[in-house]
Design a protein around this motif. Structure first.
Motif, PDB file in Angstrom:
ATOM      1  N   LEU A  70      26.766  16.422  20.117  1.00 26.18           N
ATOM      2  CA  LEU A  70      25.375  16.391  19.670  1.00 26.18           C
ATOM      3  C   LEU A  70      24.534  15.715  20.745  1.00 26.18           C
ATOM      4  N   TRP A  71      23.327  16.262  20.999  1.00 29.92           N
ATOM      5  CA  TRP A  71      22.460  15.722  22.031  1.00 29.92           C
ATOM      6  C   TRP A  71      21.120  15.337  21.441  1.00 29.92           C
ATOM      7  N   MET A  72      20.504  14.338  22.046  1.00 29.39           N
ATOM      8  CA  MET A  72      19.151  13.928  21.660  1.00 29.39           C
ATOM      9  C   MET A  72      18.143  14.850  22.357  1.00 29.39           C
ATOM     10  N   ASP A  73      16.933  14.896  21.834  1.00 27.37           N
ATOM     11  CA  ASP A  73      15.918  15.777  22.406  1.00 27.37           C
ATOM     12  C   ASP A  73      15.335  15.249  23.707  1.00 27.37           C
ATOM     13  N   MET A  74      15.322  13.927  23.888  1.00 25.40           N
ATOM     14  CA  MET A  74      14.721  13.362  25.099  1.00 25.40           C
ATOM     15  C   MET A  74      15.672  13.482  26.287  1.00 25.40           C
ATOM     16  N   GLN A  75      15.076  13.532  27.484  1.00 21.46           N
ATOM     17  CA  GLN A  75      15.862  13.612  28.714  1.00 21.46           C
ATOM     18  C   GLN A  75      15.446  12.484  29.638  1.00 21.46           C
ATOM     19  N   LEU A  76      16.440  11.830  30.236  1.00 20.10           N
ATOM     20  CA  LEU A  76      16.182  10.790  31.218  1.00 20.10           C
ATOM     21  C   LEU A  76      16.199  11.416  32.607  1.00 20.10           C
ATOM     22  N   PRO A  77      15.405  10.889  33.554  1.00 22.29           N
ATOM     23  CA  PRO A  77      15.264  11.548  34.854  1.00 22.29           C
ATOM     24  C   PRO A  77      16.568  11.749  35.627  1.00 22.29           C
ATOM     25  N   VAL A  78      17.416  10.754  35.729  1.00 23.54           N
ATOM     26  CA  VAL A  78      18.623  10.878  36.545  1.00 23.54           C
ATOM     27  C   VAL A  78      19.812  11.335  35.711  1.00 23.54           C
ATOM     28  N   ILE A  79      19.922  10.842  34.484  1.00 24.85           N
ATOM     29  CA  ILE A  79      21.094  11.068  33.653  1.00 24.85           C
ATOM     30  C   ILE A  79      21.045  12.422  32.975  1.00 24.85           C
ATOM     31  N   SER A  93      20.185  14.648  29.464  1.00 17.91           N
ATOM     32  CA  SER A  93      20.101  14.441  28.021  1.00 17.91           C
ATOM     33  C   SER A  93      21.238  13.538  27.556  1.00 17.91           C
ATOM     34  N   LEU A  94      20.924  12.654  26.644  1.00 19.03           N
ATOM     35  CA  LEU A  94      21.918  11.746  26.089  1.00 19.03           C
ATOM     36  C   LEU A  94      22.573  12.403  24.887  1.00 19.03           C
ATOM     37  N   GLY A  95      23.876  12.205  24.774  1.00 19.54           N
ATOM     38  CA  GLY A  95      24.584  12.790  23.656  1.00 19.54           C
ATOM     39  C   GLY A  95      25.917  12.134  23.419  1.00 19.54           C
ATOM     40  N   THR A  96      26.630  12.661  22.450  1.00 27.57           N
ATOM     41  CA  THR A  96      27.935  12.094  22.112  1.00 27.57           C
ATOM     42  C   THR A  96      28.980  12.287  23.215  1.00 27.57           C
ATOM     43  N   PRO A  97      28.925  13.342  24.052  1.00 26.58           N
ATOM     44  CA  PRO A  97      29.887  13.404  25.155  1.00 26.58           C
ATOM     45  C   PRO A  97      29.749  12.233  26.136  1.00 26.58           C
ATOM     46  N   LEU A  98      28.510  11.797  26.385  1.00 24.30           N
ATOM     47  CA  LEU A  98      28.307  10.651  27.267  1.00 24.30           C
ATOM     48  C   LEU A  98      28.831   9.365  26.625  1.00 24.30           C
TER      49      LEU A  98
END
Length: 180
Positions: free
Chosen positions: A140-149, A151-156
């Protein structure tokens, strides 16, 4: 055998290994690699430091923390008390604070704690999908995206847990073998 050349080289290479391991951790979020190889690369920095300086020096430098505190005095604001505690813990105690009776707590982070936190993070990444109504370990991923990383999600979260787990296991083995 401890030499000045090895000690100097390790002092310069330790941050490089740690930064590269975090890079590999975040690169593995969308590409091959990730938590396992990043944890191995990060633990190499500490293995070399143990070889150059010994296990006690490595534990003292990287895995020890001294927290300062003093009892809050009546009539003083909580905000000022909190700011003084934060300032003392981040920048060190000031020499002019003679009126305050500073106490300190010495905290040592054991590699077993890294193993436990990493395992908790890895399992909780799978439980998020299960609680959300999907299958276990559903990404599952969040809607926001960080510039270098990205999208944040459960795999991270899973990769970060594996990173800490692998680093804790290697450090536990190295600290145990170096003491014998």
């Amino acid at each position: 055998m401890r030499t000045i050349i090895l000690s100097t080289a390790i002092r310069l290479l330790t941050p490089v290994f740690l930064i590269f391991s975090v890079y590999i951790l975040f690169r593995g979020h969308n590409h091959p690699g990730g938590g396992f190889i990043g944890g191995l690369i990060g633990s190499i920095a500490f293995v070399f430091h143990v070889l150059a300086h010994g296990a006690n020096a490595t534990a003292k430098v990287f895995f020890s923390l001294t927290l300062y505190h003093y009892p809050r005095q009546e009539g003083k604001s909580r905000t000022r008390y909190f700011l003084q505690i934060m300032n003392a813990n981040l920048r060190g105690r000031r020499k002019g604070d003679k009126e305050l009776h500073w106490n300190y707590i010495f905290v040592r982070v054991s590699p077993v704690y890294l193993i436990g936190v990493g395992l908790l993070m890895a399992v909780s990444s799978g439980m998020i999908g299960l609680v959300s109504g999907y299958s276990f370990m559903k990404g599952l991923w969040m809607d926001m995206q960080l510039p270098v990383i990205g999208s944040l999600g459960t795999p991270l979260l899973f990769d970060a847990g594996v990173y800490l787990l692998v680093m804790g296991m290697v450090l536990k083995m190295i600290f145990t073998m170096s003491k014998e």
